[in-house]
Write an enzyme that holds these catalytic residues in place. Structure first.
Site, PDB file in Angstrom:
ATOM      1  N   ASN A  13       0.960  -1.095   0.014  1.00  0.00           N
ATOM      2  CA  ASN A  13       0.042  -0.054  -0.083  1.00  0.00           C
ATOM      3  C   ASN A  13       0.918   1.053  -0.008  1.00  0.00           C
ATOM      4  O   ASN A  13       1.523   1.720   0.929  1.00  0.00           O
ATOM      5  CB  ASN A  13      -0.919  -0.096   1.327  1.00  0.00           C
ATOM      6  N   LYS A  20       2.923   0.951   3.414  1.00  0.00           N
ATOM      7  CA  LYS A  20       2.417  -0.223   4.271  1.00  0.00           C
ATOM      8  C   LYS A  20       2.809  -1.543   3.541  1.00  0.00           C
ATOM      9  O   LYS A  20       2.279  -1.739   2.273  1.00  0.00           O
ATOM     10  CB  LYS A  20       1.436  -0.116   4.600  1.00  0.00           C
ATOM     11  N   ARG A  95      -2.633  -2.055  -3.617  1.00  0.00           N
ATOM     12  CA  ARG A  95      -3.603  -1.297  -3.487  1.00  0.00           C
ATOM     13  C   ARG A  95      -3.622  -0.171  -4.549  1.00  0.00           C
ATOM     14  O   ARG A  95      -2.557   0.754  -4.091  1.00  0.00           O
ATOM     15  CB  ARG A  95      -3.760  -0.722  -1.992  1.00  0.00           C
ATOM     16  N   HIS A 184     -12.645   2.835  -0.273  1.00  0.00           N
ATOM     17  CA  HIS A 184     -12.658   1.704   0.668  1.00  0.00           C
ATOM     18  C   HIS A 184     -13.398   0.556   0.174  1.00  0.00           C
ATOM     19  O   HIS A 184     -13.881  -0.413   0.929  1.00  0.00           O
ATOM     20  CB  HIS A 184     -13.580   2.021   1.955  1.00  0.00           C
ATOM     21  N   LEU A 213     -15.750   3.007   9.459  1.00  0.00           N
ATOM     22  CA  LEU A 213     -15.395   4.284  10.320  1.00  0.00           C
ATOM     23  C   LEU A 213     -13.971   4.222  10.841  1.00  0.00           C
ATOM     24  O   LEU A 213     -13.793   3.748  11.991  1.00  0.00           O
ATOM     25  CB  LEU A 213     -16.363   4.501  11.672  1.00  0.00           C
ATOM     26  N   ASN A 215     -10.059   6.593  10.466  1.00  0.00           N
ATOM     27  CA  ASN A 215      -9.822   8.012  10.191  1.00  0.00           C
ATOM     28  C   ASN A 215     -10.570   8.768   8.824  1.00  0.00           C
ATOM     29  O   ASN A 215     -11.127   9.574   9.061  1.00  0.00           O
ATOM     30  CB  ASN A 215      -8.166   8.092  10.001  1.00  0.00           C
ATOM     31  N   GLY A 216     -10.447   7.861   7.776  1.00  0.00           N
ATOM     32  CA  GLY A 216     -11.140   8.183   6.728  1.00  0.00           C
ATOM     33  C   GLY A 216     -12.472   7.422   6.980  1.00  0.00           C
ATOM     34  O   GLY A 216     -12.454   6.373   7.519  1.00  0.00           O
ATOM     35  N   ARG A 245     -11.656  15.174   7.425  1.00  0.00           N
ATOM     36  CA  ARG A 245     -12.490  15.613   6.330  1.00  0.00           C
ATOM     37  C   ARG A 245     -14.039  16.086   6.585  1.00  0.00           C
ATOM     38  O   ARG A 245     -14.478  15.319   7.654  1.00  0.00           O
ATOM     39  CB  ARG A 245     -12.489  14.602   5.369  1.00  0.00           C
ATOM     40  N   ASP A 286      -8.932  11.537  17.488  1.00  0.00           N
ATOM     41  CA  ASP A 286      -8.836   9.996  17.911  1.00  0.00           C
ATOM     42  C   ASP A 286     -10.029   9.993  18.643  1.00  0.00           C
ATOM     43  O   ASP A 286     -10.519  10.738  19.404  1.00  0.00           O
ATOM     44  CB  ASP A 286      -7.716  10.051  18.801  1.00  0.00           C
ATOM     45  N   ARG A 288     -11.254   7.859  20.950  1.00  0.00           N
ATOM     46  CA  ARG A 288     -10.918   7.549  22.154  1.00  0.00           C
ATOM     47  C   ARG A 288     -10.752   9.145  22.938  1.00  0.00           C
ATOM     48  O   ARG A 288     -11.416   9.059  24.227  1.00  0.00           O
ATOM     49  CB  ARG A 288      -9.679   6.831  22.383  1.00  0.00           C
ATOM     50  N   GLY A 334     -11.297   1.261  12.632  1.00  0.00           N
ATOM     51  CA  GLY A 334     -10.848   1.666  13.926  1.00  0.00           C
ATOM     52  C   GLY A 334     -11.832   1.992  14.738  1.00  0.00           C
ATOM     53  O   GLY A 334     -12.021   1.620  15.944  1.00  0.00           O
ATOM     54  N   ASN A 338     -14.039  -0.560  17.476  1.00  0.00           N
ATOM     55  CA  ASN A 338     -13.738  -0.587  18.946  1.00  0.00           C
ATOM     56  C   ASN A 338     -14.496   0.615  19.746  1.00  0.00           C
ATOM     57  O   ASN A 338     -14.382   0.461  21.029  1.00  0.00           O
ATOM     58  CB  ASN A 338     -12.300   0.100  18.874  1.00  0.00           C
ATOM     59  N   GLU A 388      -8.365  -5.708   4.980  1.00  0.00           N
ATOM     60  CA  GLU A 388      -8.014  -5.049   3.544  1.00  0.00           C
ATOM     61  C   GLU A 388      -6.755  -5.792   2.952  1.00  0.00           C
ATOM     62  O   GLU A 388      -6.812  -6.258   1.674  1.00  0.00           O
ATOM     63  CB  GLU A 388      -7.718  -3.571   3.496  1.00  0.00           C
TER      64      GLU A 388
HETATM   65  P1  ADP Z   1      -7.352   4.501   8.743  1.00  0.00           P
HETATM   66  O1  ADP Z   1      -6.904   3.024   8.324  1.00  0.00           O
HETATM   67  O2  ADP Z   1      -8.372   5.342   8.049  1.00  0.00           O
HETATM   68  O3  ADP Z   1      -6.105   5.270   9.107  1.00  0.00           O
HETATM   69  P2  ADP Z   1      -8.321   3.095  11.049  1.00  0.00           P
HETATM   70  O4  ADP Z   1      -9.394   2.069  10.600  1.00  0.00           O
HETATM   71  O5  ADP Z   1      -7.157   2.587  11.698  1.00  0.00           O
HETATM   72  O6  ADP Z   1      -8.088   4.113  10.297  1.00  0.00           O
HETATM   73  O7  ADP Z   1      -8.743   3.789  12.300  1.00  0.00           O
HETATM   74  C1  ADP Z   1      -8.220   4.782  12.992  1.00  0.00           C
HETATM   75  C2  ADP Z   1      -8.963   5.555  14.081  1.00  0.00           C
HETATM   76  O8  ADP Z   1      -9.526   4.377  14.883  1.00  0.00           O
HETATM   77  C3  ADP Z   1      -8.385   6.360  14.901  1.00  0.00           C
HETATM   78  O9  ADP Z   1      -8.274   7.775  14.467  1.00  0.00           O
HETATM   79  C4  ADP Z   1      -9.065   6.339  16.214  1.00  0.00           C
HETATM   80  O10 ADP Z   1     -10.178   7.492  16.359  1.00  0.00           O
HETATM   81  C5  ADP Z   1     -10.073   5.100  16.224  1.00  0.00           C
HETATM   82  N1  ADP Z   1      -9.781   4.197  17.081  1.00  0.00           N
HETATM   83  C6  ADP Z   1      -8.909   3.093  17.111  1.00  0.00           C
HETATM   84  N2  ADP Z   1      -8.889   2.542  18.662  1.00  0.00           N
HETATM   85  C7  ADP Z   1     -10.011   2.985  19.153  1.00  0.00           C
HETATM   86  C8  ADP Z   1     -10.586   2.642  20.359  1.00  0.00           C
HETATM   87  N3  ADP Z   1     -10.271   1.821  21.173  1.00  0.00           N
HETATM   88  N4  ADP Z   1     -11.565   3.359  20.860  1.00  0.00           N
HETATM   89  C9  ADP Z   1     -12.226   4.463  19.990  1.00  0.00           C
HETATM   90  N5  ADP Z   1     -11.726   4.655  18.671  1.00  0.00           N
HETATM   91  C10 ADP Z   1     -10.576   3.887  18.289  1.00  0.00           C
END
Ligand code: ADP
Length: 402
Positions: A13, A20, A95, A184, A213, A215-216, A245, A286, A288, A334, A338, A388
């Site tokens: 990627n 990556k 990718r 995606h 859901l 970062n994107g 975004r 983030d 969290r 992410g 989570n 992915e």
């Molecule tokens: P990308 O591949 O688009 O960079 P990811 O699918 O890895 O994104 O998701 C990243 C996002 O997931 C982080 O910005 C964070 O907000 C969220 N995230 C990761 N772990 C947790 C968690 N334990 N609780 C809440 N949000 C989380």
């Protein structure tokens, strides 16, 4: 003695300043190595490589360009006995973000395919050039190895014209290839299929709303295994509120910022792609951290969360209407995998649409696909971890394996 069959696929990627990668063995789905090269072209470049069952190795030294980055990756793999010239390697799966209308499936790369990916650069100026560099570099390292492009847009090419077209002048749209492509796609394909499996159904038998859901972020409506609508458009800017975004806005906001605030097109592009969404609303992207701030009574974090959820609910409602009947809503990536507070807030109040959550099941932390709605609910709500890289490797392998 039988000859060894090549079953390994290296997934790459390639971003503008990062690569990556994962090496997977498609005989059993095992992940043999994962890694990341960051800050390519800077003096502070870094490579982190973790072989299966081994310790993480980190190297910090300047890596000038993608060629140097891929050579460094190849060296790391070689030191684990998994080099790019090893006979067990069946293909490299790349990718590729934008495949336009033409690439509806993974494709073995040849000169014509490279030229077409290049032709799509104007509609994906941030992504396709980096993907192309990754492909061309990988070709020079092992010219005999099949290289497969797996497109982020491919899964969405089944969208009907009424979902894929913007309501703008048709000639202008066609001349400049302005339409909704969606992104995606590898994740939406994988998660919608896994959701059907979780319900013990064939993908052709179920309608699923997938909420990716990370970062994107993007939503898709998948009817019987085929995508019929998705929230991202010409670029990944449309749709849901994301980490940085804006997602959907009135396009006239751009004219306004240009005419009244005197901002340049590039400044507005950066504003909407990098300084909007959650980070623009509250300074954090983030989830969290946002939830933690809400618990401390932070009003800005609460408003950012509420805007994020409001948009998400609108898409669940819209896609329920698009699909007519919905069998499952699947949360992934992410935040989707989570964040129990996001899932709870997104589903609350949608009982009329058949959605409900079991609070205890929603609170469970797990990396397994699972249903989190009560048995009586008409629509299953599921958490389905996306993968992915595995999907890219599987698609690439399916194309090159004998
Ligand atoms: P990308 O591949 O688009 O960079 P990811 O699918 O890895 O994104 O998701 C990243 C996002 O997931 C982080 O910005 C964070 O907000 C969220 N995230 C990761 N772990 C947790 C968690 N334990 N609780 C809440 N949000 C989380």
């Amino acid at each position: 003695m039988t000859a060894t069959t090549a079953t390994r696929v290296l997934v790459l990627n390639s971003g503008s300043s990062s690569v990556k990668y994962q090496l997977l063995d498609m005989a059993d789905g095992a992940r043999l190595a994962v890694g990341l090269v960051e800050r390519i072209g800077e003096t502070s470049s870094r490579l982190a490589h973790t072989p299966a069952g081994g310790a993480r190795r980190e190297r910090e030294a300047p890596i000038a360009d993608h060629e140097a980055a891929l050579k460094a990756v190849a060296n790391e793999l070689a030191s684990d006995g998994l080099g790019l010239d090893s006979p067990g390697l069946a293909a490299i799966g790349h990718r590729v973000v934008h495949g336009g209308q033409k690439f509806t499936a993974p494709t073995v790369i040849d000169d014509a395919v490279l030229a077409e990916i290049e032709r799509l650069v104007p509609v994906a100026p941030l992504h396709n050039p980096a993907n192309l560099t990754g492909i061309k570099t990988a070709q020079t390292l092992n010219p005999d190895l099949p290289q497969v492009a797996v497109f982020d847009t491919a899964f969405h090419t089944t969208m009907p014209e009424h979902a894929a077209r913007y309501a703008i002048d048709t000639e202008t749209a066609d001349e400049h290839r302005v339409r909704r492509y969606g992104f995606h796609g590898t994740s939406h394909a994988y998660v919608s299929r896994k959701t059907a499996e979780l319900l013990d159904k064939d993908p052709s038998e179920v309608n699923v709303i997938v909420l990716h859901l990370g970062n994107g972020a993007s939503a898709s409506a998948v009817a019987g295994g085929r995508c019929v609508d998705t929230s991202m458009g010409l670029t990944p800017l449309e749709g849901l509120v994301m980490g940085t975004r804006s997602g959907d806005i009135d396009p006239a906001v751009i004219f306004h910022l240009s005419r009244v605030a005197g901002k340049s097109i590039d400044e507005i592009d950066t504003l909407l792609n990098k300084r909007s969404g959650l980070i623009g609303l509250c300074g954090d992207n983030d989830m969290r951290e946002i939830v933690r701030r809400i618990d401390e009574g932070d009003e800005r974090a609460k408003l950012a969360f509420d805007i994020y959820i409001h948009r998400l609910k609108k898409y669940i409602g819209a896609y329920s209407a698009v699909l007519g009947t919905v069998d499952a809503v699947a949360f992934t990536a992410g935040i989707g995998e989570n964040s129990a507070p996001v899932r709870e807030a997104a589903v609350t109040g949608l009982e009329e649409l058949g959605l409900a959550l079991d609070a205890e099941l929603n609170a469970v932390r797990s990396d397994q696909a699972r249903v989190i709605s009560p048995q009586y609910a008409r629509v299953a709500v599921a958490v389905v971890p996306t993968d992915e890289e595995l999907e890219i490797a599987a698609q690439a392998y399916a194309l090159v394996s004998p």
